[in-house]
Design an enzyme around this catalytic site. Sequence first.
Site, short mmCIF file in Angstrom:
data_model
loop_
_atom_site.label_atom_id
_atom_site.label_comp_id
_atom_site.label_asym_id
_atom_site.label_seq_id
_atom_site.Cartn_x
_atom_site.Cartn_y
_atom_site.Cartn_z
N ALA A 70 -12.45 -3.59 -23.32
CA ALA A 70 -12.22 -5.06 -24.24
C ALA A 70 -10.85 -5.53 -24.50
O ALA A 70 -10.65 -6.59 -24.92
CB ALA A 70 -12.70 -4.56 -25.72
N THR A 71 -9.77 -4.98 -23.98
CA THR A 71 -8.47 -5.15 -24.05
C THR A 71 -8.25 -6.71 -23.07
O THR A 71 -7.85 -7.53 -23.28
CB THR A 71 -7.36 -4.17 -23.78
OG1 THR A 71 -7.43 -3.31 -25.04
CG2 THR A 71 -5.88 -4.68 -23.56
N ASN A 150 -12.54 -2.43 -36.51
CA ASN A 150 -12.26 -1.15 -35.89
C ASN A 150 -11.73 0.00 -36.84
O ASN A 150 -11.93 1.30 -36.87
CB ASN A 150 -11.48 -1.02 -34.65
CG ASN A 150 -10.18 -1.73 -34.87
OD1 ASN A 150 -10.27 -3.00 -34.95
ND2 ASN A 150 -8.89 -1.12 -34.84
N GLN A 178 -16.93 -2.94 -31.30
CA GLN A 178 -17.44 -2.15 -32.32
C GLN A 178 -18.74 -2.39 -32.72
O GLN A 178 -19.49 -1.49 -33.06
CB GLN A 178 -16.56 -2.05 -33.59
CG GLN A 178 -14.91 -1.33 -33.28
CD GLN A 178 -14.84 0.13 -32.94
OE1 GLN A 178 -15.70 0.92 -33.43
NE2 GLN A 178 -13.79 0.42 -32.33
N ALA A 199 -17.46 -0.41 -22.70
CA ALA A 199 -18.41 0.57 -22.49
C ALA A 199 -18.03 1.86 -23.26
O ALA A 199 -18.92 2.68 -23.65
CB ALA A 199 -18.70 1.03 -20.95
N HIS A 200 -16.84 2.23 -23.44
CA HIS A 200 -16.38 3.49 -24.00
C HIS A 200 -16.55 3.80 -25.34
O HIS A 200 -16.66 4.77 -25.95
CB HIS A 200 -14.91 3.89 -23.65
CG HIS A 200 -14.00 3.47 -24.25
ND1 HIS A 200 -13.39 4.06 -25.25
CD2 HIS A 200 -13.09 2.20 -24.10
CE1 HIS A 200 -12.33 3.25 -25.80
NE2 HIS A 200 -12.20 2.20 -25.05
N THR A 236 -11.89 -5.23 -6.42
CA THR A 236 -13.30 -4.82 -6.47
C THR A 236 -14.06 -4.23 -7.49
O THR A 236 -13.18 -3.41 -8.25
CB THR A 236 -12.84 -3.50 -5.19
OG1 THR A 236 -12.24 -4.34 -4.26
CG2 THR A 236 -14.25 -2.87 -4.78
N CYS A 321 -4.92 3.25 -31.64
CA CYS A 321 -3.81 2.68 -30.99
C CYS A 321 -2.40 2.76 -31.78
O CYS A 321 -1.44 2.45 -31.33
CB CYS A 321 -4.16 0.96 -30.72
SG CYS A 321 -5.74 0.78 -30.37
C1 LIG Z 1 -11.50 -0.07 -28.58
C2 LIG Z 1 -11.26 -1.61 -29.10
C3 LIG Z 1 -10.78 -2.35 -28.34
C4 LIG Z 1 -9.93 -1.94 -26.92
O1 LIG Z 1 -11.07 -1.62 -25.99
P1 LIG Z 1 -10.52 -0.82 -24.43
O2 LIG Z 1 -11.91 -0.84 -23.64
O3 LIG Z 1 -10.10 0.28 -24.97
O4 LIG Z 1 -9.59 -1.77 -24.04
C5 LIG Z 1 -10.65 -3.77 -28.42
N1 LIG Z 1 -11.15 -4.07 -29.50
C6 LIG Z 1 -11.41 -3.36 -30.74
C7 LIG Z 1 -12.17 -3.96 -31.95
C8 LIG Z 1 -11.66 -1.93 -30.35
O5 LIG Z 1 -12.40 -1.26 -31.37
#
Ligand SMILES: *Cc1c(COP(=O)(O)O)cnc(C)c1O
Length: 380
Positions: A70-71, A150, A178, A199-200, A236, A321
């Site tokens: 997401a970053t 988050n 989220q 995904a995580h 890739t 973070c």
């Molecule tokens: C966890 C999170 C991110 C960051 O996602 P990553 O895949 O770890 O880079 C960004 N935005 C929100 C709202 C999140 O909860």
Amino acid sequence: MIYMDHHATTPVDPRVVRAMVPFFSEKFGNAASLNHRYGKEAHEAVQRARAQIARLINAEPSEIIFTSGATESNNLALKGAAGAAPDGKNHLLTLSTEHKSVLDPFKRLALSGFEVTHLPVQKDGLVDVEELKRAITPRTILISILFAHNEIGVLQPIAEIGRIAREKGILFHSDAAQALGKVPIDVRKMNLDLLSMTAHKIYGPKGVGALYARRGTLLAPQIDGGGHEGGMRSGTLNVPGIVGFGKACEICRGRMKKESARLLKLRNRLLVGLLKIPGMNVNGSLKHRLPNNLNVSFPGVESGELLKRLKNVALSSGSACLSTSPEPSYVLKALGVSENLRRSAVRFGLGRFNTEKEVDAVLRDIIKVLRRRKNGADAG
Ligand SMILES: *Cc1c(COP(=O)(O)O)cnc(C)c1O
């Protein structure tokens, strides 16, 4: 040990692991090597995952750009849209409570001459839609607003904002890291042009995510190279990760209604238990909130101290973070939460493998720690 920090990350679902494993060794092809079977197999698996992800948000598979999370998706959406904006347009609109991976790209864009408005939020964490409307100018390129928060779990009125943005011809981006898999997302109905995913946070692997970009949305690529992902993001593809992300989306889609109802029940059980603690304060709207989130303050109790004493529970005082920084949450500050309550904020993030028994055990532990602390204070 009980894990209740699912806003930070989630364990990979065993079904997701199983789907991924063959793509590390037997099916190791490069998804761009289409002139032999190895490559074709990998390409087909990527296309299947693209469809699984698109389906969860009602997008077309061709509108999914794979990223590292997401970053990166937020960086591509914001810097990409700003970089592709027509001459004369230089204004960007967001909230003061956004995730750092939205705020920091905006900070950099501001350094290179873009004008960024950070709207305040109301006491409950929600945007004031009338204020948002007033902040729009003829030079506005894009509005970026978190789908689900988050830290405090609040859900913004995405459909309403989408209508406004579309009416004014402004791009609408939302970070849905989220929200994905927990609340319904329909990029068509909600008039979303850009949506960040990872995904995580949904029981998939770390290091893989996606940006949905509505067909025709102009973006300046941020990573150039072999022209992968339609030239929008070279490099890739992480085939095992992408396969896992797709599987994770498929599992969420099939169970979302039932699972969200289960999580809400667990969350409310937790809330009812915590309400017995005198002075306990809920931060952010309870009504417009993710089913798995609770953010509360126990006045007079430093959250760091409480978390240290809760030896068998994995919780957080806020965003992962920011947990290395001693500063209390800028998010709670924006809600007008007092310094005392900010220092005592604790975030609960329930997840797929949590049970009623675990909620009860966590409640017992918290009450025990607080009682012991109070007795200690009385004695001293
Ligand atoms: C966890 C999170 C991110 C960051 O996602 P990553 O895949 O770890 O880079 C960004 N935005 C929100 C709202 C999140 O909860």
